[in-house]
Structure formats: C-alpha cells, structure tokens
Design an enzyme around this catalytic site. Structure first.
Site, PDB file in Angstrom:
ATOM      1  N   ARG A 106       0.781  -1.236   0.000  1.00 27.31           N
ATOM      2  CA  ARG A 106       0.000   0.000   0.000  1.00 27.31           C
ATOM      3  C   ARG A 106       0.814   1.288   0.000  1.00 27.31           C
ATOM      4  NH1 ARG A 106      -5.031   0.003   3.856  1.00 27.31           N
ATOM      5  NH2 ARG A 106      -3.440   0.639   5.328  1.00 27.31           N
ATOM      6  N   ASP A 107       2.122   1.232  -0.194  1.00 25.03           N
ATOM      7  CA  ASP A 107       2.919   2.460  -0.260  1.00 25.03           C
ATOM      8  C   ASP A 107       4.142   2.266  -1.166  1.00 25.03           C
ATOM      9  OD1 ASP A 107       3.515   5.127   0.326  1.00 25.03           O
ATOM     10  OD2 ASP A 107       4.703   4.609   2.089  1.00 25.03           O
ATOM     11  N   LEU A 108       3.936   1.589  -2.290  1.00 23.57           N
ATOM     12  CA  LEU A 108       5.049   1.398  -3.215  1.00 23.57           C
ATOM     13  C   LEU A 108       5.358   2.712  -3.920  1.00 23.57           C
ATOM     14  CD1 LEU A 108       4.395  -2.040  -4.913  1.00 23.57           C
ATOM     15  CD2 LEU A 108       6.187  -1.459  -3.283  1.00 23.57           C
TER      16      LEU A 108
END
Length: 93
Positions: A68-70
């Site tokens: 969820r934070d690439l």
C-alpha cells in the site's frame, strides 16, 4: 519473509517508548536517488528494475500482504538487487 526482492527483517526490539526494526543493510541507496542521479533510463534497465519489483510484489501477495505504499523511495538497492522495503502501511488481506 524470504525473497530476494523483499528486504529481510532480522529482529524487532521494543522498549517502553521505542521500537527498533533490524533489517538487512541496503547500502546502494533507493530507487528515487538512483533515478535522480541517472535521469532517463534505458529500456532494458527499466524493465529489469520493474521485473524485480513485480517479483517482490507477487511474493507478498502470495503471503496475503498488501504493501500500500510502493514508491521509488521504498525500493532499496543491495548489490544490484532491488528490494521492497518500508511496510508501515502494509496490511494482511
């Protein structure tokens, strides 16, 4: 987790007010700095980087983990191997 494209976590220490996460050292920096230094990438280089990131994401999804934070700052380089790091927003699906 044990995959060449996911950063290894060796241990976690908690004290009364702090949490310390011991991971492998990725001394070659992150993808954001790499892109800033190199500028435009050759297609073959970009494909290889994306292939490694995708392999890491496939492994995580197989374990039921959504990162969820690439972003480039969360992709680290260790000896010419790109690794997904920073699981602060990750969830188990």
């Amino acid at each position: 987790m044990d995959h060449p494209n996911v950063i290894k976590c060796y241990d976690i220490y908690k004290t009364g007010s702090h949490c310390y996460i011991i991971t492998e050292l990725c001394s070659s920096g992150d993808l954001l700095n790499y892109l800033t230094r190199r500028g435009k990438l050759e297609e073959t280089v970009a494909v290889q980087i994306m292939r490694e990131i995708i392999e890491g994401v496939k492994y995580l999804l197989g374990k039921g983990i959504l990162h969820r934070d690439l972003k480039p700052a969360n992709i680290l380089n260790n000896r010419k191997c790109w690794k997904i790091a920073d699981f602060g927003f990750a969830i188990f699906s």
